[in-house]
Design an enzyme around this catalytic site. Structure first.
Site, short mmCIF file in Angstrom:
data_model
loop_
_atom_site.label_atom_id
_atom_site.label_comp_id
_atom_site.label_asym_id
_atom_site.label_seq_id
_atom_site.Cartn_x
_atom_site.Cartn_y
_atom_site.Cartn_z
N HIS A 138 22.07 14.24 49.61
CA HIS A 138 22.02 15.71 50.01
C HIS A 138 20.73 16.25 49.20
CE1 HIS A 138 23.12 20.03 50.64
NE2 HIS A 138 24.01 19.56 51.44
N HIS A 139 19.98 17.13 49.85
CA HIS A 139 18.69 17.67 49.37
C HIS A 139 18.95 18.44 48.10
CE1 HIS A 139 14.41 18.49 49.50
NE2 HIS A 139 14.44 18.59 50.63
N ALA A 140 20.25 19.01 48.01
CA ALA A 140 20.61 19.91 46.74
C ALA A 140 20.56 19.07 45.52
CB ALA A 140 22.16 20.31 47.01
#
Length: 528
Positions: A138-140
């Site tokens: 996830h880009h988070a």
């Protein structure tokens, strides 16, 4: 617990079923000669031994009460390695096109937020006998540069691997969730810290804004301030629509040395050549659909805000808009337009880069931002609102040496990134071991024929390469010394008998001198 920054949390809040916000990569692996083991089991064992090397593998989200604040990262004490590392076998014949289609399908599904936000797939059944590795995170948790740091944790520089020390034992709290009071107090403390940080940055931010605006003088000589001439919107094309969760993917490889040669020949940067190659491919693709606008396309280009050597697993990026010069027919002139646009954008970014906040408070951001993102997608507003940019193009500096995964040699490193509402195409480039690997990911309903675009990208590269080679050849001809015709010519004092004989001698000397140039021109026509 570890608080997400405001920028990290935004990647969570804008996520929707139509727009998953994870990034990934596709690697094709060459198994060791004579390998007879179970590669999936070997890969799973290796991953389980290295989870502690990167925080992204062991942490999960803990949501705040009523979504009033951003979530936090907490350690997952019970990681199910069989869930995170999976095995897939392609149906026959196991072509490269099948592999890329399957990766597009895997990339369209959301990650489970109750677990650490990553998955690994070992894919076999390829008719080449190779094995593929597809990862998504996830880009988070990471941006492009932090992703390279994660790659260093799971890849090796030799097929024999390396000795990995086990993690230090830690006390287990045996808690699946944190208490409401504990989370609420942590959110309040984090908000105070974020506000204090913004207040400290306020003077620097004000100076950056002052540097960006341009001082001008009116007709009376009085100075006033105005913003630079920046086009707010990009021209609308078929790329600029609300997207679905369906994906199409194409990977292409271009030799890094050839790209560097083009950049050096025309006095531009390697990133300019990446942009120029993509621009040429898009120009041809849109012309086929009679959808090429008169105004140039605009690319949204992520820009790293990281300090040198910073490999922390978070997001430190901003966005730069660049003209692709698609209204220019000549590819070399288009490359110069892109270079000028890039220089102007970099100059502006250098003035504000250090004061762009990556952490900021926002009360109720989970439900507020998520609601806006959902409204933008499901209401199809992206089909009406003028686009901010036409597509996303990202160039990630990768690893220049060969890598190995569980003893297998990594043959390619295709990035798999994120298309977005109103920007249905993302072109991300990763350099690896003397090559540039292009990953083209798109909404399948918008660009079902993304492989055609990938082929046009290769054709545009060959066009630029041929122009660079021709330019270098012309430069060498200009720099070469003139043929030795003067040395062979008789002294002027010996040509004295008559005008007719003198003219015949001069003509003979001229013909002799011109002969090498004519032969060179004939060879050029034959080779051309």
């Amino acid at each position: 617990m570890n608080h997400l920054s405001g920028m990290d949390a935004m990647f969570l809040h804008i996520e929707s079923p139509e727009m998953p916000m994870h990034i990934g990569s596709l690697n094709v692996l060459d198994l060791p000669p004579g390998y007879t083991g179970d590669f999936y089991e070997d890969a799973k064992k290796m991953m389980s031994e290295r989870l502690h090397l990167a925080a992204v593998f062991t942490r999960k989200l803990e949501l705040m009460p009523f979504d009033l604040a951003d979530p936090v990262w907490v350690e997952d004490e019970d990681i199910d390695i069989d869930y995170h590392v999976r095995h897939v076998t392609l149906p026959k014949p196991g072509t490269n096109r099948q592999l890329q289609q399957y990766v597009a399908r895997l990339h369209s599904s959301l990650l489970d937020r109750s677990r650490p936000l990553w998955e690994v797939f070992i894919i076999d059944g390829l008719k080449s006998g190779q094995v593929a590795l597809y990862t998504k995170v996830h880009h988070a948790g990471i941006d492009g540069q932090a992703g390279v740091a994660v790659a260093k944790a799971i890849f090796d520089l030799a097929p024999t691997g390396r000795v990995i020390k086990p993690p230090r034992p830690r006390a287990r709290h045996n808690r699946y969730q944190l208490g409401i009071a504990e989370l609420a107090s942590a959110a309040a403390r984090n908000a105070v810290r974020q506000y204090a940080k913004l207040i400290r940055m306020a003077p620097s931010m004000a100076r950056a804004v002052r540097d960006v605006v341009v001082p001008e003088k009116d007709e009376h000589g009085k100075r006033h301030w105005s913003l630079p001439d920046v086009k707010v919107f990009a021209p609308r094309t078929l790329l600029n629509t609300a997207i679905t969760n369906q994906r199409s993917f194409a990977g292409r490889m271009i030799p890094l040395a050839e790209t560097k040669f083009i950049a050096k020949t025309f006095g531009v940067t390697l990133n300019d050549v990446v942009m120029g190659t993509t621009a040429g491919a898009l120009r041809r693709y849109l012309r086929e659909y009679d959808d090429l606008p008169d105004k140039p396309l605009v690319a949204a280009v992520p820009v790293s805000l990281r300090a040198q050597g910073d490999e922390s697993a978070n997001n430190q990026v901003s966005m730069l808009r660049m003209s692709l010069g698609t209204d220019v027919a000549d590819p070399v002139e288009r490359l110069k337009v892109i270079h000028e646009s890039s220089d102007a954008g970099k100059a502006m970014m250098s003035r504000v880069k250090t004061v762009i906040p990556s952490d900021f408070p926002m009360l109720g951001s989970p439900w507020l931002v998520s609601g806006i993102a959902s409204l933008l997608g499901r209401s199809r507003l992206a089909n009406v609102v003028p686009p901010f940019a036409n597509l996303i193009i990202s160039n990630v500096a990768g690893i220049p040496v060969p890598l190995y995964y569980a003893g297998a040699s990594v043959a390619c490193y295709y990035p798999v990134s994120i298309p977005a509402h109103s920007m249905a195409l993302n072109v991300t480039v990763q350099s690896y071991n003397g090559r540039l690997d292009y990953g083209l990911i798109a909404c399948r309903r918008t660009l079902p024929d993304v492989n055609d675009l990938g082929d046009y990208l290769l054709a545009e590269h060959q066009t630029l390469l041929a122009r660079a080679q021709a330019h270098e050849k012309e430069s060498e001809n200009v720099k070469a010394p003139a043929p030795a015709m003067i040395e062979s010519a008789p002294p002027a004092t010996t040509v004295t008998r008559s005008r007719g004989k003198t003219e015949r001698k001069l003509k003979l000397v001229a013909d002799t001198a011109a002969a090498p140039r004519k032969r060179a021109a004939a060879r050029t026509r034959r080779t051309g």
